[in-house]
Design an enzyme around this catalytic site. Structure first.
Site, PDB file in Angstrom:
ATOM      1  N   CYS A 118       0.868  -1.187   0.000  1.00  0.00           N
ATOM      2  CA  CYS A 118       0.000   0.000   0.000  1.00  0.00           C
ATOM      3  C   CYS A 118       0.902   1.234   0.000  1.00  0.00           C
ATOM      4  CB  CYS A 118      -0.921   0.013   1.215  1.00  0.00           C
ATOM      5  SG  CYS A 118      -1.773  -1.550   1.529  1.00  0.00           S
ATOM      6  N   ALA A 119       1.626   1.425  -1.078  1.00  0.00           N
ATOM      7  CA  ALA A 119       2.712   2.411  -1.092  1.00  0.00           C
ATOM      8  C   ALA A 119       2.229   3.847  -1.082  1.00  0.00           C
ATOM      9  CB  ALA A 119       3.607   2.178  -2.311  1.00  0.00           C
ATOM     10  N   CYS A 131      -1.550   3.889  11.083  1.00  0.00           N
ATOM     11  CA  CYS A 131      -1.461   5.129  11.865  1.00  0.00           C
ATOM     12  C   CYS A 131      -2.781   5.327  12.609  1.00  0.00           C
ATOM     13  CB  CYS A 131      -1.112   6.328  10.979  1.00  0.00           C
ATOM     14  SG  CYS A 131      -2.163   6.517   9.526  1.00  0.00           S
TER      15      CYS A 131
END
Length: 393
Positions: free
Chosen positions: A209-210, A334
């Site tokens: 998931c760049a 995050c």
């Protein structure tokens, strides 16, 4: 702009941000940039002042406000000087009406505060998410070193291999070192996530998931541009930003691959069982990034949270199929919600008995489930959950 005109501009922006939050539209920083792109007359001081008003108002409101005016009024309850600018002057907000209702103050919507508390984030841990974040840099090891780089301002060393910290708002984009790819803006937590992955020269690594490639560039630096690094994403716009960034950073080993949702394994078929490490920097609620993106608290709903959790399970299962025996998965979000961190890893380990948690080997963070948690209050980073999983078969 007069002070009253600045308040009115902030109200207009807050209206746009509230609307975008409700329909999953553009983020606040992009809306602010677009707003001032159409108002070239506003000077840098005006833009800074309006932006500050907008984010202060977002931070003070709990639920999604009815309007930008209601949000700014809530800020005015805390700062009476702002309410005095509702004076009906030219380009300023209209006077406050009798019985006018402002937005409810608080950290976040009530349901979300409950979810955070259930995940162990409350009290000072929660309020720290409303602070302003410092500016962290990663010195690009492909071009320089933290001990040698010459920057206009001296930064303080932080707990990553190449990290430096500066005050919020430092204009690093104007520095020659930034232009030349010697430094990248990257939160300490993101830098530590790359370190925890343990990637090294000569490995085959997939960043599943760049996005725009912040962590991809960090992985490339750890690999010293030796090996194979495939950066994947389903978002063409975000992935397209990686090429120029990689060229600037001197990270020539990076390959990009645009994936079709639901067909990821088909497109990665030749890599099945080949990766030494798969980075799963999973799409998530962003509850750990409220210091930088406080409007994220308005964009999340229980339904969206469930969708994120399902997507995270799917990505972990894809990563397991791509990893070779003895390889590893670096799972990163995050988010500070257990539904996107601890619970996801526990569910993965139940589904995959041939996998085990590994020690991330970081100097910061506290053990949380089968991973570690980083928080602004304890670690001075954005909020992260990081788990390193090893395949034994």
């Amino acid at each position: 702009m007069t002070p009253a005109a600045r308040v009115q501009a902030a109200i207009e922006l807050l209206d746009a941000i509230v609307d975008a939050a409700q329909r999953e539209g553009a983020p606040a920083d992009r809306l602010i940039a677009d707003y001032f792109r159409q108002r070239r007359y506003a000077g840098s001081k005006d833009r800074r002042a309006v932006r500050e008003l907008v984010y202060r108002a977002i931070r003070v409101c709990s639920e999604v406000p009815q309007s930008g005016r209601a949000a700014m009024g809530a800020l005015g309850v805390e700062d009476e000087a702002i309410l005095q600018l509702f004076d009906g002057s030219n380009h300023g907000p209209a006077p406050i009406g009798n019985g006018e209702i402002f937005a409810e103050p608080g950290i976040a919507p009530a349901w979300l505060v409950e979810q955070m508390a259930a995940s162990g984030i409350e009290g000072e841990e929660l309020t720290a998410l409303m602070d302003r974040a410092p500016l962290d840099l990663r010195v690009n090891a492909l071009k320089s070193d933290r001990a040698e780089i010459d920057l206009p301002i001296e930064g303080s060393h932080i707990a990553s291999f190449q990290g430096l910290r500066f005050p919020a708002g430092t204009a690093v984009e104007q520095w020659p070192a930034y232009r030349d790819g010697m430094i990248e803006v990257q939160d300490l937590g993101s830098q530590l996530a790359c370190q925890a992955s343990g990637t090294k020269p000569g490995e085959t690594v997939i960043d599943l998931c760049a996005g725009a490639g912040g962590k991809t560039l960090g992985l490339a630096a750890q690999m010293r541009s030796e090996g194979r690094l495939i950066a994947c994403d389903i978002d063409r716009r975000r992935l397209s930003k990686l090429g120029p960034r990689a060229e600037r950073a001197g990270a020539g080993l990076i390959e990009t691959l645009l994936l079709n949702p639901g067909k990821e394994l088909d497109m990665l078929g030749d890599l099945a069982g080949q990766a030494d490490c798969v980075m799963v920097d999973a799409p998530c609620s962003g509850t750990g990034t409220w210091r930088r993106k406080p409007e994220a608290k308005w964009r999340l709903t229980p339904e969206r949270l469930s969708r994120f959790s399902a997507a995270q399970d799917n990505l972990l299962d894809i990563a397991a199929k791509l990893t070779k025996p003895g390889g590893r998965i670096a799972y990163v979000t995050c988010s500070l919600l257990d539904a996107e961190g601890k619970d996801r890893i526990a569910a993965f380990l139940r589904r995959n008995p041939g996998w085990n948690p590994l020690e991330p080997g970081l100097s910061l963070g506290r053990i949380h489930g089968a991973g570690i948690r980083l928080t602004p209050y304890h670690d001075g980073t954005d909020g992260f959950f990081i788990a390193i999983l090893g395949s034994s078969c």
